[in-house]
Design a protein around this motif. Structure first.
Motif, PDB file in Angstrom:
ATOM      1  N   ALA A  20       0.828  -1.207   0.000  1.00  0.00           N
ATOM      2  CA  ALA A  20       0.000   0.000   0.000  1.00  0.00           C
ATOM      3  C   ALA A  20       0.862   1.256   0.000  1.00  0.00           C
ATOM      4  CB  ALA A  20      -0.917  -0.001   1.222  1.00  0.00           C
ATOM      5  N   THR A  21       1.966   1.231   0.759  1.00  0.00           N
ATOM      6  CA  THR A  21       2.866   2.389   0.794  1.00  0.00           C
ATOM      7  C   THR A  21       3.521   2.597  -0.566  1.00  0.00           C
ATOM      8  OG1 THR A  21       3.307   2.021   3.143  1.00  0.00           O
ATOM      9  CG2 THR A  21       4.879   3.389   1.937  1.00  0.00           C
ATOM     10  N   ALA A  22       3.956   1.493  -1.180  1.00  0.00           N
ATOM     11  CA  ALA A  22       4.616   1.597  -2.480  1.00  0.00           C
ATOM     12  C   ALA A  22       3.679   2.186  -3.536  1.00  0.00           C
ATOM     13  CB  ALA A  22       5.114   0.225  -2.921  1.00  0.00           C
ATOM     14  N   ALA A  49       6.878  15.024  -8.103  1.00  0.00           N
ATOM     15  CA  ALA A  49       8.254  14.628  -7.806  1.00  0.00           C
ATOM     16  C   ALA A  49       8.482  14.516  -6.308  1.00  0.00           C
ATOM     17  CB  ALA A  49       9.228  15.635  -8.414  1.00  0.00           C
ATOM     18  N   THR A  50       7.954  15.469  -5.560  1.00  0.00           N
ATOM     19  CA  THR A  50       8.123  15.433  -4.102  1.00  0.00           C
ATOM     20  C   THR A  50       7.341  14.278  -3.494  1.00  0.00           C
ATOM     21  OG1 THR A  50       8.384  17.843  -4.086  1.00  0.00           O
ATOM     22  CG2 THR A  50       7.926  16.778  -1.981  1.00  0.00           C
ATOM     23  N   GLY A  51       6.141  14.035  -3.991  1.00  0.00           N
ATOM     24  CA  GLY A  51       5.343  12.927  -3.472  1.00  0.00           C
ATOM     25  C   GLY A  51       6.018  11.586  -3.664  1.00  0.00           C
ATOM     26  N   ALA A  52       6.749  11.441  -4.764  1.00  0.00           N
ATOM     27  CA  ALA A  52       7.436  10.177  -5.018  1.00  0.00           C
ATOM     28  C   ALA A  52       8.516   9.901  -3.979  1.00  0.00           C
ATOM     29  CB  ALA A  52       8.057  10.192  -6.411  1.00  0.00           C
ATOM     30  N   LEU A  53       9.005  10.946  -3.324  1.00  0.00           N
ATOM     31  CA  LEU A  53      10.052  10.765  -2.321  1.00  0.00           C
ATOM     32  C   LEU A  53       9.540  10.141  -1.025  1.00  0.00           C
ATOM     33  CD1 LEU A  53      12.024  14.127  -2.719  1.00  0.00           C
ATOM     34  CD2 LEU A  53      12.685  11.853  -3.537  1.00  0.00           C
ATOM     35  N   ILE A  54       8.217  10.142  -0.836  1.00  0.00           N
ATOM     36  CA  ILE A  54       7.664   9.560   0.393  1.00  0.00           C
ATOM     37  C   ILE A  54       8.053   8.088   0.495  1.00  0.00           C
ATOM     38  CG2 ILE A  54       5.546   8.937   1.612  1.00  0.00           C
ATOM     39  CD1 ILE A  54       4.254  11.444   0.483  1.00  0.00           C
ATOM     40  N   TYR A  55       7.858   7.344  -0.594  1.00  0.00           N
ATOM     41  CA  TYR A  55       8.201   5.920  -0.547  1.00  0.00           C
ATOM     42  C   TYR A  55       9.705   5.726  -0.413  1.00  0.00           C
ATOM     43  CZ  TYR A  55       8.501   0.992  -1.691  1.00  0.00           C
ATOM     44  OH  TYR A  55       8.763  -0.354  -1.646  1.00  0.00           O
ATOM     45  N   SER A  56      10.488   6.634  -0.958  1.00  0.00           N
ATOM     46  CA  SER A  56      11.943   6.542  -0.796  1.00  0.00           C
ATOM     47  C   SER A  56      12.317   6.642   0.677  1.00  0.00           C
ATOM     48  CB  SER A  56      12.635   7.645  -1.592  1.00  0.00           C
ATOM     49  OG  SER A  56      12.354   7.521  -2.969  1.00  0.00           O
ATOM     50  N   CYS A  57      11.691   7.564   1.403  1.00  0.00           N
ATOM     51  CA  CYS A  57      11.952   7.694   2.846  1.00  0.00           C
ATOM     52  C   CYS A  57      11.583   6.408   3.574  1.00  0.00           C
ATOM     53  CB  CYS A  57      11.163   8.862   3.415  1.00  0.00           C
ATOM     54  SG  CYS A  57      11.747  10.481   2.886  1.00  0.00           S
ATOM     55  N   SER A  61       5.080  -3.468  15.440  1.00  0.00           N
ATOM     56  CA  SER A  61       3.690  -3.225  15.045  1.00  0.00           C
ATOM     57  C   SER A  61       3.178  -1.913  15.622  1.00  0.00           C
ATOM     58  CB  SER A  61       2.805  -4.388  15.498  1.00  0.00           C
ATOM     59  OG  SER A  61       2.603  -4.378  16.902  1.00  0.00           O
ATOM     60  N   VAL A  62       3.548  -1.635  16.865  1.00  0.00           N
ATOM     61  CA  VAL A  62       3.118  -0.377  17.489  1.00  0.00           C
ATOM     62  C   VAL A  62       3.757   0.819  16.774  1.00  0.00           C
ATOM     63  CG1 VAL A  62       3.177   0.993  19.600  1.00  0.00           C
ATOM     64  CG2 VAL A  62       2.738  -1.471  19.726  1.00  0.00           C
ATOM     65  N   ILE A  63       5.067   0.720  16.513  1.00  0.00           N
ATOM     66  CA  ILE A  63       5.767   1.813  15.842  1.00  0.00           C
ATOM     67  C   ILE A  63       5.222   2.018  14.432  1.00  0.00           C
ATOM     68  CG2 ILE A  63       8.012   2.543  14.932  1.00  0.00           C
ATOM     69  CD1 ILE A  63       9.285   1.046  17.311  1.00  0.00           C
ATOM     70  N   GLY A  64       5.069   0.910  13.694  1.00  0.00           N
ATOM     71  CA  GLY A  64       4.581   1.011  12.321  1.00  0.00           C
ATOM     72  C   GLY A  64       3.163   1.542  12.243  1.00  0.00           C
ATOM     73  N   GLY A  65       2.287   1.038  13.119  1.00  0.00           N
ATOM     74  CA  GLY A  65       0.907   1.497  13.112  1.00  0.00           C
ATOM     75  C   GLY A  65       0.779   2.967  13.457  1.00  0.00           C
ATOM     76  N   LEU A  66       1.522   3.404  14.491  1.00  0.00           N
ATOM     77  CA  LEU A  66       1.482   4.816  14.867  1.00  0.00           C
ATOM     78  C   LEU A  66       2.089   5.692  13.774  1.00  0.00           C
ATOM     79  CD1 LEU A  66       2.377   4.653  18.673  1.00  0.00           C
ATOM     80  CD2 LEU A  66       0.128   4.980  17.623  1.00  0.00           C
ATOM     81  N   GLY A  67       3.124   5.190  13.107  1.00  0.00           N
ATOM     82  CA  GLY A  67       3.725   5.955  12.020  1.00  0.00           C
ATOM     83  C   GLY A  67       2.743   6.199  10.891  1.00  0.00           C
ATOM     84  N   LEU A  68       2.047   5.141  10.472  1.00  0.00           N
ATOM     85  CA  LEU A  68       1.053   5.302   9.405  1.00  0.00           C
ATOM     86  C   LEU A  68      -0.099   6.186   9.844  1.00  0.00           C
ATOM     87  CD1 LEU A  68       0.837   1.705   7.860  1.00  0.00           C
ATOM     88  CD2 LEU A  68       1.735   3.769   6.773  1.00  0.00           C
TER      89      LEU A  68
END
Length: 412
Positions: free
Chosen positions: A230-232, A248-256, A285-292
């Motif tokens: 989903a992130t990709a 161009a800037t939006g494409a960098l999100i997946y790079s990060c 899971s906690v870190i990933g979920g809170l990050g999203l």
């Protein structure tokens, strides 16, 4: 951590280097063709709908071949299977440059996906063997190498496209490099040295689909792969439509997201030694979920970038740790085994990559893209409870069958 004295040599150990190389090559094969999709679409004259169906071929091939790969590894050994599939996959890559229709491209991608999928299972089996032999929790390191491979492949594809190199010629170069390196490292791929012990001994004799613990570990991999897919596929569009970023800037999100995931995996051995596999999955899971959730709910573009970057940290260990635990769950008393279990978990994970993007798209159509990505955040948070449930079933299996003690699987 193993039955024998562990070998705690560094990454200069030939077996570890060879497995690292296999992961890099697998990532490079995937990373080389995907960025050339626009050129391939022009080559075959396909519109979006027909092209989308063609691109499903790679995922279909991976899923179809992954279960068979476990049996092949059990019969012939990971070294042989990895070498044959790596060379065959490299040889198939240039054929994409000859495709003249969407149907031909789809069939070629099925074949290429099958070889990449078989190689994926074989290299994970070899990685599990390396962890047993060395007594080190180095599966995250191997998966970091895969991330490096995909980055190298995508950078090479960008350079080729920038130079106006046709996909066919570009793929020939990639095939020669990947095929040649596969043959060069094959002799050092670690293989199990099995004793004369019946294979159907204890838990290793039960089919994976009859073991709830493996279904739950597969569910962990499924949630993680849905989030990665989903992130990709959707993070850039989310940045453009919801945060007003340029394309161009939006494409960098997946790079990060990808960079933080790769860097986090490099630290996996030390973290697993300190905290253990279950805590890695639960904490992740906690870190990933809170990050999203932060990326979706916070209105600031900066926090969107930060949220997806944190999600990459949280999801970094899910796939490698699940593969290690799945292999350990299938370990026999002779020290071998785990091939079917790794293949089983890999198949479920591939299903997530296939189902995740359209699932998010469907939810976004019914609600909104932020709501759909929020649902993915909830799935990531489910990794913790699934990990605890998998550990409970594993302990029941051990208590019922009294298998030979396996320290890695005991952690689960």
């Amino acid at each position: 951590m193993t039955d024998t004295q562990p070998d705690r040599g560094g990454v200069r150990d030939p077996g570890i280097v060879a497995v690292l190389g296999a992961f890099v090559l697998n990532g490079a094969l995937l990373g080389s063709w995907a960025p050339r999709v626009p050129a391939l679409a022009e080559q075959i004259g396909a519109e979006e709908g027909a092209l989308g169906l063609s691109l499903l071929g790679a995922s279909v091939g991976m899923i179809a071949a992954s279960l068979l790969a476990g049996r092949l590894c059990a019969a012939f050994g990971a070294r042989v299977v990895m070498t044959v599939s790596g060379v065959a996959g490299s040889a198939m890559l240039p054929a994409l440059g000859l495709a003249g229709s969407p149907a031909a491209l789809g069939l070629l991608l099925i074949a290429l996906g099958a070889m990449v999928g078989v190689m994926d299972v074989a290299m994970n089996v070899a990685g599990v063997t390396a962890t047993r032999r060395t007594g080190r929790s180095i599966m995250p390191l191997f998966h970091a190498a895969f991330s490096v491979g995909t980055l190298a492949g995508s950078v090479g594809a960008a350079l080729a496209a920038g130079q106006g190199l046709a996909p066919g010629r570009h793929f020939v170069i990639v095939a020669l490099v990947c095929g040649g390196v596969t043959v060069a490292i094959a002799r050092w791929i670690p293989v199990e040295e099995r004793l004369k012990v019946p294979a159907a001994n204890g838990r290793a004799g039960k089919a994976p689909f009859r073991r709830p613990a493996l279904w739950l570990l597969g569910a962990v991999a499924l949630c993680a792969s849905i989030a990665e897919g989903a992130t990709a596929d959707w993070s850039a569009l989310f940045g453009v439509r919801e945060r007003g970023l340029s394309e161009a800037t939006g494409a960098l999100i997946y790079s990060c997201f990808s960079v933080t995931m790769a860097c986090t995996r490099l630290c996996g051995e030390a973290i697993q030694r300190r905290w253990g596999a279950p805590r890695m999955l639960i904490g992740g899971s906690v870190i990933g979920g809170l990050g999203l959730a932060t990326a979706v709910l916070a209105p600031s573009p900066a926090l969107t970038f930060a949220g997806f970057a944190v999600a990459g940290i949280g999801l970094a260990y899910a796939s490698p740790v699940v593969m290690e635990l799945s292999g350990a769950a299938g370990r026999r008393v002779d020290g071998g085994g785990g091939e079917r279990e790794v293949a089983f978990a890999t198949t479920i994970a591939y299903s997530g990559f296939l189902l995740g993007p359209p699932m998010v798209g469907g939810l976004a159509e019914l609600t909104s893209l932020p709501a759909a990505l929020g649902a993915v955040a909830v799935l990531v948070l489910l990794i913790g409870p699934l990990t605890l449930a998998a550990g409970a079933f594993r302990r029941r299996e051990q208590a019922a069958e009294e298998p030979a003690r396996d320290p890695v699987s005991a952690e689960s």
